[in-house]
Design a protein around this motif. Structure first.
Motif, PDB file in Angstrom:
ATOM      1  N   LEU A  87      16.440  45.728   7.242  1.00 45.51           N
ATOM      2  CA  LEU A  87      17.035  44.391   7.236  1.00 45.51           C
ATOM      3  C   LEU A  87      15.968  43.416   7.720  1.00 45.51           C
ATOM      4  CD1 LEU A  87      19.569  42.476   7.210  1.00 45.51           C
ATOM      5  CD2 LEU A  87      19.800  43.068   9.635  1.00 45.51           C
ATOM      6  N   ILE A  88      15.801  42.317   7.004  1.00 39.22           N
ATOM      7  CA  ILE A  88      14.867  41.289   7.448  1.00 39.22           C
ATOM      8  C   ILE A  88      15.624  39.976   7.588  1.00 39.22           C
ATOM      9  CG2 ILE A  88      12.649  42.224   6.709  1.00 39.22           C
ATOM     10  CD1 ILE A  88      12.933  40.854   4.068  1.00 39.22           C
ATOM     11  N   LEU A  89      15.323  39.274   8.653  1.00 44.16           N
ATOM     12  CA  LEU A  89      15.912  37.959   8.909  1.00 44.16           C
ATOM     13  C   LEU A  89      14.824  36.909   8.774  1.00 44.16           C
ATOM     14  CD1 LEU A  89      18.125  38.694  12.051  1.00 44.16           C
ATOM     15  CD2 LEU A  89      18.731  38.881   9.625  1.00 44.16           C
ATOM     16  N   PHE A  90      15.226  35.753   8.290  1.00 42.32           N
ATOM     17  CA  PHE A  90      14.274  34.669   8.046  1.00 42.32           C
ATOM     18  C   PHE A  90      14.693  33.397   8.764  1.00 42.32           C
ATOM     19  CE2 PHE A  90      14.298  37.397   4.299  1.00 42.32           C
ATOM     20  CZ  PHE A  90      12.960  37.589   4.038  1.00 42.32           C
ATOM     21  N   ARG A  91      13.698  32.621   9.175  1.00 36.75           N
ATOM     22  CA  ARG A  91      13.892  31.260   9.690  1.00 36.75           C
ATOM     23  C   ARG A  91      13.339  30.316   8.626  1.00 36.75           C
ATOM     24  NH1 ARG A  91      14.532  32.117  15.047  1.00 36.75           N
ATOM     25  NH2 ARG A  91      13.362  33.836  15.949  1.00 36.75           N
ATOM     26  N   TRP A  92      14.083  29.261   8.331  1.00 40.48           N
ATOM     27  CA  TRP A  92      13.564  28.286   7.361  1.00 40.48           C
ATOM     28  C   TRP A  92      12.403  27.510   7.957  1.00 40.48           C
ATOM     29  CZ3 TRP A  92      14.728  30.342   3.276  1.00 40.48           C
ATOM     30  CH2 TRP A  92      15.999  30.655   2.853  1.00 40.48           C
ATOM     31  N   ARG A  93      12.442  27.275   9.271  1.00 38.23           N
ATOM     32  CA  ARG A  93      11.358  26.587   9.969  1.00 38.23           C
ATOM     33  C   ARG A  93      11.135  27.306  11.301  1.00 38.23           C
ATOM     34  NH1 ARG A  93      11.632  23.408   6.225  1.00 38.23           N
ATOM     35  NH2 ARG A  93      11.853  21.225   5.861  1.00 38.23           N
ATOM     36  N   PRO A  94       9.905  27.306  11.828  1.00 36.81           N
ATOM     37  CA  PRO A  94       9.610  28.066  13.051  1.00 36.81           C
ATOM     38  C   PRO A  94      10.505  27.717  14.245  1.00 36.81           C
ATOM     39  CG  PRO A  94       7.577  27.318  12.033  1.00 36.81           C
ATOM     40  CD  PRO A  94       8.704  26.675  11.271  1.00 36.81           C
ATOM     41  N   HIS A  95      10.934  26.482  14.360  1.00 36.55           N
ATOM     42  CA  HIS A  95      11.717  26.061  15.524  1.00 36.55           C
ATOM     43  C   HIS A  95      13.222  26.238  15.337  1.00 36.55           C
ATOM     44  CE1 HIS A  95      11.713  22.625  12.823  1.00 36.55           C
ATOM     45  NE2 HIS A  95      12.803  22.203  13.431  1.00 36.55           N
ATOM     46  N   LEU A  96      13.666  26.694  14.166  1.00 38.80           N
ATOM     47  CA  LEU A  96      15.086  26.869  13.892  1.00 38.80           C
ATOM     48  C   LEU A  96      15.495  28.335  14.052  1.00 38.80           C
ATOM     49  CD1 LEU A  96      15.530  24.653  10.693  1.00 38.80           C
ATOM     50  CD2 LEU A  96      16.178  24.106  13.049  1.00 38.80           C
ATOM     51  N   ALA A  98      17.250  31.969  13.078  1.00 39.95           N
ATOM     52  CA  ALA A  98      17.297  32.749  11.840  1.00 39.95           C
ATOM     53  C   ALA A  98      18.576  32.396  11.087  1.00 39.95           C
ATOM     54  CB  ALA A  98      17.254  34.236  12.162  1.00 39.95           C
ATOM     55  N   LYS A  99      18.437  32.233   9.760  1.00 38.22           N
ATOM     56  CA  LYS A  99      19.583  31.796   8.957  1.00 38.22           C
ATOM     57  C   LYS A  99      19.726  32.551   7.639  1.00 38.22           C
ATOM     58  CE  LYS A  99      21.757  27.655   7.130  1.00 38.22           C
ATOM     59  NZ  LYS A  99      21.720  26.215   7.050  1.00 38.22           N
ATOM     60  N   HIS A 100      18.790  33.382   7.269  1.00 37.90           N
ATOM     61  CA  HIS A 100      18.848  34.078   5.986  1.00 37.90           C
ATOM     62  C   HIS A 100      18.537  35.550   6.218  1.00 37.90           C
ATOM     63  CE1 HIS A 100      18.962  34.261   1.668  1.00 37.90           C
ATOM     64  NE2 HIS A 100      17.765  34.811   1.613  1.00 37.90           N
ATOM     65  N   ALA A 101      19.137  36.410   5.383  1.00 36.46           N
ATOM     66  CA  ALA A 101      18.950  37.854   5.536  1.00 36.46           C
ATOM     67  C   ALA A 101      18.720  38.503   4.184  1.00 36.46           C
ATOM     68  CB  ALA A 101      20.183  38.465   6.199  1.00 36.46           C
ATOM     69  N   GLY A 102      17.988  39.602   4.216  1.00 41.88           N
ATOM     70  CA  GLY A 102      17.754  40.400   3.026  1.00 41.88           C
ATOM     71  C   GLY A 102      17.483  41.836   3.420  1.00 41.88           C
ATOM     72  N   ILE A 103      17.401  42.707   2.435  1.00 42.53           N
ATOM     73  CA  ILE A 103      17.140  44.127   2.668  1.00 42.53           C
ATOM     74  C   ILE A 103      15.932  44.520   1.820  1.00 42.53           C
ATOM     75  CG2 ILE A 103      18.059  46.474   2.430  1.00 42.53           C
ATOM     76  CD1 ILE A 103      20.907  45.175   2.717  1.00 42.53           C
ATOM     77  N   MET A 104      14.952  45.125   2.466  1.00 39.39           N
ATOM     78  CA  MET A 104      13.746  45.549   1.759  1.00 39.39           C
ATOM     79  C   MET A 104      14.073  46.636   0.737  1.00 39.39           C
ATOM     80  SD  MET A 104      11.122  43.779   2.744  1.00 39.39           S
ATOM     81  CE  MET A 104       9.827  44.772   1.985  1.00 39.39           C
ATOM     82  N   VAL A 105      13.468  46.506  -0.431  1.00 39.37           N
ATOM     83  CA  VAL A 105      13.571  47.524  -1.473  1.00 39.37           C
ATOM     84  C   VAL A 105      12.144  47.944  -1.831  1.00 39.37           C
ATOM     85  CG1 VAL A 105      15.803  46.703  -2.324  1.00 39.37           C
ATOM     86  CG2 VAL A 105      13.716  45.791  -3.340  1.00 39.37           C
ATOM     87  N   GLU A 106      11.995  48.753  -2.829  1.00 37.43           N
ATOM     88  CA  GLU A 106      10.668  49.250  -3.191  1.00 37.43           C
ATOM     89  C   GLU A 106       9.757  48.134  -3.701  1.00 37.43           C
ATOM     90  OE1 GLU A 106      10.669  53.365  -4.987  1.00 37.43           O
ATOM     91  OE2 GLU A 106      12.689  52.631  -5.508  1.00 37.43           O
ATOM     92  N   GLY A 107       8.461  48.357  -3.551  1.00 36.09           N
ATOM     93  CA  GLY A 107       7.471  47.470  -4.139  1.00 36.09           C
ATOM     94  C   GLY A 107       7.290  46.143  -3.450  1.00 36.09           C
ATOM     95  N   ALA A 108       7.352  46.104  -2.127  1.00 28.37           N
ATOM     96  CA  ALA A 108       7.160  44.857  -1.369  1.00 28.37           C
ATOM     97  C   ALA A 108       8.084  43.751  -1.876  1.00 28.37           C
ATOM     98  CB  ALA A 108       5.704  44.423  -1.392  1.00 28.37           C
ATOM     99  N   ALA A 109       9.345  44.095  -2.037  1.00 31.43           N
ATOM    100  CA  ALA A 109      10.349  43.139  -2.491  1.00 31.43           C
ATOM    101  C   ALA A 109      11.594  43.303  -1.629  1.00 31.43           C
ATOM    102  CB  ALA A 109      10.685  43.387  -3.958  1.00 31.43           C
ATOM    103  N   PHE A 110      12.478  42.328  -1.702  1.00 32.60           N
ATOM    104  CA  PHE A 110      13.720  42.410  -0.948  1.00 32.60           C
ATOM    105  C   PHE A 110      14.865  41.892  -1.804  1.00 32.60           C
ATOM    106  CE2 PHE A 110      12.188  38.187  -0.234  1.00 32.60           C
ATOM    107  CZ  PHE A 110      13.266  37.365   0.074  1.00 32.60           C
ATOM    108  N   ILE A 111      16.055  42.372  -1.494  1.00 32.48           N
ATOM    109  CA  ILE A 111      17.256  41.941  -2.186  1.00 32.48           C
ATOM    110  C   ILE A 111      18.014  41.013  -1.251  1.00 32.48           C
ATOM    111  CG2 ILE A 111      18.567  43.991  -1.455  1.00 32.48           C
ATOM    112  CD1 ILE A 111      19.989  43.855  -4.219  1.00 32.48           C
ATOM    113  N   HIS A 112      18.523  39.927  -1.814  1.00 33.22           N
ATOM    114  CA  HIS A 112      19.243  38.951  -1.010  1.00 33.22           C
ATOM    115  C   HIS A 112      20.138  38.136  -1.921  1.00 33.22           C
ATOM    116  CE1 HIS A 112      16.180  35.511  -1.749  1.00 33.22           C
ATOM    117  NE2 HIS A 112      15.835  36.511  -2.529  1.00 33.22           N
ATOM    118  N   ALA A 113      21.067  37.402  -1.311  1.00 33.30           N
ATOM    119  CA  ALA A 113      21.929  36.487  -2.059  1.00 33.30           C
ATOM    120  C   ALA A 113      21.381  35.089  -1.836  1.00 33.30           C
ATOM    121  CB  ALA A 113      23.368  36.583  -1.571  1.00 33.30           C
ATOM    122  N   TYR A 114      21.075  34.426  -2.918  1.00 38.16           N
ATOM    123  CA  TYR A 114      20.435  33.120  -2.841  1.00 38.16           C
ATOM    124  C   TYR A 114      21.321  32.093  -3.534  1.00 38.16           C
ATOM    125  CZ  TYR A 114      16.283  30.247  -2.114  1.00 38.16           C
ATOM    126  OH  TYR A 114      15.403  29.300  -1.674  1.00 38.16           O
TER     127      TYR A 114
END
Length: 143
Positions: A87-96, A98-114
């Motif tokens: 599971l990876i969490l993302f921040r849209w900006r460094p000071h904000l 975490a607001k987005h999540a995804g799951i790593m899959v093969e080939g340096a990619a991740f699956i997420h709902a956008y």
């Protein structure tokens, strides 16, 4: 939880439309809903109830609710390795928070709902890598 099982379940959500606060495969989900749905498929019930949240929830709530929930139910990966099924969490900006999540899959990619696109696989390009706030592993079993 074996990585191939996590990835297979996540990939079965591909094409699910984006729907804010939803978490139903093939019907609709947002990024949190994708993670919640994968969790339910792997472990049964969700570990805690998710309260209603607005699209700007993180800007108005303060704190790190998504990050804190991940720490309660997933295993923090202090090494930050972006391995399959993490599971990876993302921040849209460094000071904000975490607001987005995804799951790593093969080939340096991740699956997420956008928003506007639904559930898809995206390459983990530098623009995404810079936004990573945390990396977590799915637990071996629901504790």
């Amino acid at each position: 939880m074996p990585p191939d099982i996590v990835v297979a379940e996540a990939m079965s959500w591909l094409g699910t439309p984006y729907r804010h606060q939803a978490s139903r495969k093939g019907v609709g989900c947002d990024c949190l809903g994708l993670v919640r749905g994968v969790w339910r498929a792997l472990y049964g019930r969700e570990p805690e109830a998710t309260p209603p949240y607005s699209k700007d929830w993180v800007e108005t709530s303060g704190g790190e609710p998504l990050f804190e929930a991940a720490r309660r139910h997933f295993i923090p990966c202090e090494d930050g390795k972006l391995e399959q099924a993490r599971l990876i969490l993302f921040r849209w900006r460094p000071h904000l928070p975490a607001k987005h999540a995804g799951i790593m899959v093969e080939g340096a990619a991740f699956i997420h709902a956008y928003e506007g696109q639904g559930v898809l696989v995206s390459p983990l390009v530098p623009q995404w890598r810079r936004k990573i706030a945390g990396v977590f592993a799915f637990p071996a079993s629901r504790g």
